[in-house]
Design a protein around this motif. Structure first.
Motif, PDB file in Angstrom:
ATOM      1  N   LEU A   1       0.835  -1.190  -0.130  1.00 15.68           N
ATOM      2  CA  LEU A   1      -0.081  -0.068  -0.011  1.00 15.68           C
ATOM      3  C   LEU A   1       0.864   1.173  -0.017  1.00 15.68           C
ATOM      4  CD1 LEU A   1      -2.713  -0.900   2.422  1.00 15.68           C
ATOM      5  CD2 LEU A   1      -2.608  -1.199   0.093  1.00 15.68           C
ATOM      6  N   GLY A   2       2.180   1.111   0.621  1.00 14.96           N
ATOM      7  CA  GLY A   2       2.986   2.357   0.507  1.00 14.96           C
ATOM      8  C   GLY A   2       3.463   2.619  -0.615  1.00 14.96           C
ATOM      9  N   LEU A   3       3.559   1.543  -1.500  1.00 17.44           N
ATOM     10  CA  LEU A   3       3.864   1.900  -2.973  1.00 17.44           C
ATOM     11  C   LEU A   3       3.082   2.980  -3.629  1.00 17.44           C
ATOM     12  CD1 LEU A   3       5.676   0.955  -5.527  1.00 17.44           C
ATOM     13  CD2 LEU A   3       3.744  -0.509  -5.817  1.00 17.44           C
ATOM     14  N   LEU A   4       1.823   2.709  -3.467  1.00 19.92           N
ATOM     15  CA  LEU A   4       0.838   3.640  -4.332  1.00 19.92           C
ATOM     16  C   LEU A   4       0.997   5.078  -3.623  1.00 19.92           C
ATOM     17  CD1 LEU A   4      -2.446   1.368  -4.845  1.00 19.92           C
ATOM     18  CD2 LEU A   4      -0.642   2.060  -6.339  1.00 19.92           C
ATOM     19  N   ALA A   5       1.241   5.232  -2.188  1.00 19.49           N
ATOM     20  CA  ALA A   5       1.323   6.414  -1.533  1.00 19.49           C
ATOM     21  C   ALA A   5       2.482   7.401  -2.108  1.00 19.49           C
ATOM     22  CB  ALA A   5       1.304   6.208  -0.366  1.00 19.49           C
ATOM     23  N   THR A   6       3.397   6.409  -2.765  1.00 19.78           N
ATOM     24  CA  THR A   6       4.542   7.271  -3.016  1.00 19.78           C
ATOM     25  C   THR A   6       5.094   7.295  -4.585  1.00 19.78           C
ATOM     26  OG1 THR A   6       5.977   5.065  -2.499  1.00 19.78           O
ATOM     27  CG2 THR A   6       5.687   6.817  -0.793  1.00 19.78           C
ATOM     28  N   ALA A   7       4.294   6.622  -5.301  1.00 24.46           N
ATOM     29  CA  ALA A   7       4.323   6.400  -6.597  1.00 24.46           C
ATOM     30  C   ALA A   7       4.353   8.026  -7.554  1.00 24.46           C
ATOM     31  CB  ALA A   7       3.295   5.535  -7.356  1.00 24.46           C
ATOM     32  N   PRO A   8       5.476   8.017  -7.968  1.00 23.89           N
ATOM     33  CA  PRO A   8       5.944   9.349  -8.477  1.00 23.89           C
ATOM     34  C   PRO A   8       4.905   9.727  -9.620  1.00 23.89           C
ATOM     35  CG  PRO A   8       7.503   7.790  -9.463  1.00 23.89           C
ATOM     36  CD  PRO A   8       6.581   7.221  -8.334  1.00 23.89           C
ATOM     37  N   GLY A   9       4.125  10.828  -9.513  1.00 18.51           N
ATOM     38  CA  GLY A   9       3.248  11.311 -10.648  1.00 18.51           C
ATOM     39  C   GLY A   9       1.853  11.006 -10.427  1.00 18.51           C
TER      40      GLY A   9
END
Length: 739
Positions: free
Chosen positions: A459-467
């Protein structure tokens, strides 16, 4: 004497690195000359039942995000199989051009390097690894490496190879676009438990799942503080609430925490049942629970009587009677908090146009239906999240991104999880380039045994995905939708057939349950279990086995009430027939025992109402009257519900009639009584006669003039004659008395 070498000495480590670099470059060049698939695929033998092969995995740092001016580091892990792995060198290669689309990314991660040109940028080494162990290292390319400079935005293939072992691991890095509008992205996360064959989770299971290290606690920990939309199985809150005061404290705290979360949410089908298969089986609407009363115990919902105060006596609430159980309603048991209604999430790929149309008819103007569909179901593979089919809102989630997220969430190994996260990052970047500023929807598909660390990382991936910028599913559903068409669904014909059989069994249970004062105790449990065994998470061979186990349990339920009897001998013209009614249910039942002889000369009571106790055998007495003296009669026994439904298997008993035995017995008894009375009289008479003969045979006494030994009184005293002068005055013997 030899002269020293000119120049400074070369360190041994530098020589080793140069040697490995030269060797790796040669192997990589050779790999480029081979077919493309050979450059990526691991040249390992096929695993056998008795051995396992080594596996190499690679995870770029930063979840695969790489920016110009940064070093490129890749964490590499080798997992030895049944045999150890010797120390080996590693090479890190980076593609010169980005991948064009999802299809190219699929091919690369699948082992097909067609059209990919790689450039070696770093080397490293791995120590020897023992059998069954792991060794991890990091291979890095310096930020000053010219191969890293000036990279355009895109998704670039990365390959880590161990030439001496023939192993390789493919991954990707994403060079993000630093300009442009943020792309809205919404995420749906399920809150579910592992599939069941029972209707609800038990208290022990809830205690384990909601413990600090439990799976349900891990799910809440992962979504807490995120903007994810929660897809909640209402069977979980219901399982906690039906326990009342007996619910585990950790489960109660978990439910309070769930209800307090600010996340948007919607309810899945009870037990996350397969909605598409239900509609395909002929239902006009998905099944819902009917009652959960059988899971509630009175003692857990009884309010204690209020204490009487010396100062005042509080008035009890009119809705609660002290000492009497107060049960929550079905809607209260299933409540998940403030939720968006009429949202359906069929299993990926299972819903077609017919399913969408059927579900769309269940909505209202105020609460329209929303059906979540994967992008792989949309004709042309459109990734546009705001879509509609036949006027029905169908938010489309990116199937590739969602699959990569599910892979990452299911990985407990850090390197394997990082590789999946990098792949998800690549699919996200391609989705953004394909949709521009249009929103993207992703789902974390159903799954079990997901760790807290894996869920949080995913879930942290989506919170930090650039753009990308987070949004909500409800916000996407309110945007204008474009009409799309969807392809043919993936139909599990076996699942559809299973549901048809379950529906037929449920109808039989409904009729059988009429023996209860509260039929919903049985029908509600049957419906709950039906929904659980059609859970979307039942897959493979486990799915039909779950249905088979439930159907076997249903047959056991239908056989839980029956007749226990044996052949009977009737030794009088009227006597009761006394069979037993067996009741294995945990509730008392009311049945009618029907008795039908095959000979009209045996009269019986046709119907006898029986109140059979719970989990017990109850004796029944059926009056019987024989009109024949001797013979054998077959009697059929059958239980019926008050509505006339046959209950249990019919029984036949043989009745042996010996009605004349009653008369013979009475005669024998009378004869015996008369004989005993006559014998008693005869003995008494004989004894008296014997006594008289003994007296008569005795000789005369010395008493003067006596009659039968009786002395004479003084004639002056009573006028009867002279008295014996020696006889006592107070002795008189009555002749009749002696006799």
């Amino acid at each position: 004497m030899t002269s020293p070498p000119s120049g400074p000495p070369v360190p041994r480590r530098s020589l080793t690195r140069r040697l490995l670099s030269t060797l790796a470059a040669g192997v990589l060049a050779a790999g480029m000359a081979l077919p493309a698939s050979a450059a990526v695929a691991s040249a390992t033998p096929s695993p056998s039942a008795s051995s396992s092969s080594a596996v190499l995995s690679a995870a770029p740092a930063g979840n695969g995000v790489f920016r110009s001016g940064e070093a490129l580091s890749v964490v590499t892990t080798i997992s030895a199989g049944s045999s150890g792995v010797a120390a080996t060198g590693l090479t890190l290669a980076l593609a010169q051009a980005p991948l064009a689309d999802d299809a190219a990314l699929d091919r690369w991660l699948g082992g097909d390097a067609t059209g990919v040109s790689l450039q070696q940028i770093a080397v490293g080494s791995l120590d020897a690894t023992a059998s069954g162990a792991q060794t991890t290292t990091t291979v890095s390319a310096a930020a000053t490496d010219p191969a890293l400079a000036g990279r355009a935005p895109g998704v670039y293939p990365v390959l880590v190879s161990a030439p001496s072992t023939g192993l390789s691991a493919a991954s990707v890095v994403v060079v993000p676009a630093e300009s442009g509008a943020q792309t809205p992205i919404a995420l749906v996360v399920p809150i579910t438990a592992a599939p069941l064959t029972r209707g609800l989770l038990s208290a022990d299971e809830l205690a384990d799942l909601t413990a600090v290290d439990g799976a349900l606690s891990a799910q809440l920990d992962a979504v807490d503080g995120t903007g994810a939309t929660l897809a909640i199985d209402p069977a979980i809150p219901a399982a906690i609430r039906v326990l009342g005061s007996a619910a585990p404290p950790t489960a109660v705290a978990w439910l309070e925490r769930l209800l307090a979360l600010p996340n948007d949410r919607f309810a899945l089908q009870f037990g996350d049942s397969d909605v598409a298969a239900q509609l395909r089986a002929g239902l006009s609407a998905p099944l819902t629970p009917t009652s959960l009363q059988s899971y509630m115990a009175a003692a857990d919902f009884t309010q204690p009587a209020p204490a009487v105060s010396a100062v005042s006596t509080p008035d009890p609430s009119p809705a609660v009677t002290p000492g009497q159980p107060t049960y929550p309603s079905l809607s209260a048991l299933l409540d998940i908090g403030t939720a968006t209604p009429n949202v359906y999430w069929p299993a990926t790929g299972s819903a077609g146009a017919e399913t969408v149309t059927a579900l769309g008819g269940l909505g209202t103007p105020d609460d329209p239906v929303h059906v979540l569909l994967p992008s792989t179901s949309v004709s042309g593979g459109s990734r546009q999240a705001t879509a509609a089919v036949g006027g029905v809102s169908t938010p489309v989630y990116d199937a590739e991104v969602s699959r990569a997220l599910a892979d990452a969430a299911g990985q407990n190994d850090a390197t394997s999880r990082g590789a999946s996260l990098a792949a998800a990052q690549g699919y996200l970047a391609l989705a953004r380039s394909a949709t521009g500023d249009q929103p993207v929807l992703a789902v974390l598909d159903r799954g079990t045994d997901r760790s807290r660390v894996s869920l949080r990382a995913t879930l942290g991936l989506l919170a930090t995905a650039p753009g990308f910028a987070g949004t909500r599913l409800a916000a996407l559903a309110e945007l204008p939708a474009s009409e799309v068409s969807i392809g043919e669904p993936s139909v599990d014909s076996a699942r559809v057939a299973d549901i048809g059989e379950l529906l037929a069994d449920e109808q039989i249970i409904d009729r059988f349950a009429s023996i209860l004062d509260q039929p919903e105790l049985l029908t509600g449990r049957e419906r709950a279990e039906m929904l659980q065994v059609t859970n979307n998470s039942w897959t493979g061979d486990a799915a039909p086995q779950a249905v088979a186990d439930h159907r076997a349990a249903t047959r056991t339920t239908l056989d839980s009430v029956g007749i226990l009897s044996s052949d009977f001998r009737l030794v009088s013209s009227s006597a009761p027939l006394r069979p037993w009614v067996r009741n294995d249910l945990p509730w008392p039942v009311t049945v009618e025992l029907a008795v039908r002889p095959d000979d009209p000369r045996l009269r019986v009571q046709d119907r006898t109402t029986v109140e059979a106790q719970a989990s017990a055998n109850t004796r029944v007495e059926v009056p019987v009257e024989a009109r024949i003296a001797n013979g054998e009669v077959s009697v059929d026994l059958q239980l019926y519900s008050p509505t006339g439904e046959p209950i249990g298997a019919p029984q036949a008993v043989d009745v042996e009639v010996r009605a004349e035995w009653e008369s013979i017995g009475l005669i024998v008894i009378i004869v015996l009584v008369v004989a005993f009375l006559g014998l008693g009289v005869l003995r008494t008479v004989t004894r008296r006669r014997r006594a008289r003969r003994e007296e008569e045979s005795a000789g005369p006494t010395d008493a003067p003039e006596a009659v039968d030994g009786v002395g004479l009184k003084d004639p002056d005293a009573d006028g009867r004659g002279d008295a014996d002068p020696e006889a006592p005055d107070d002795v008189e013997i009555d002749q009749e008395t002696r006799t």
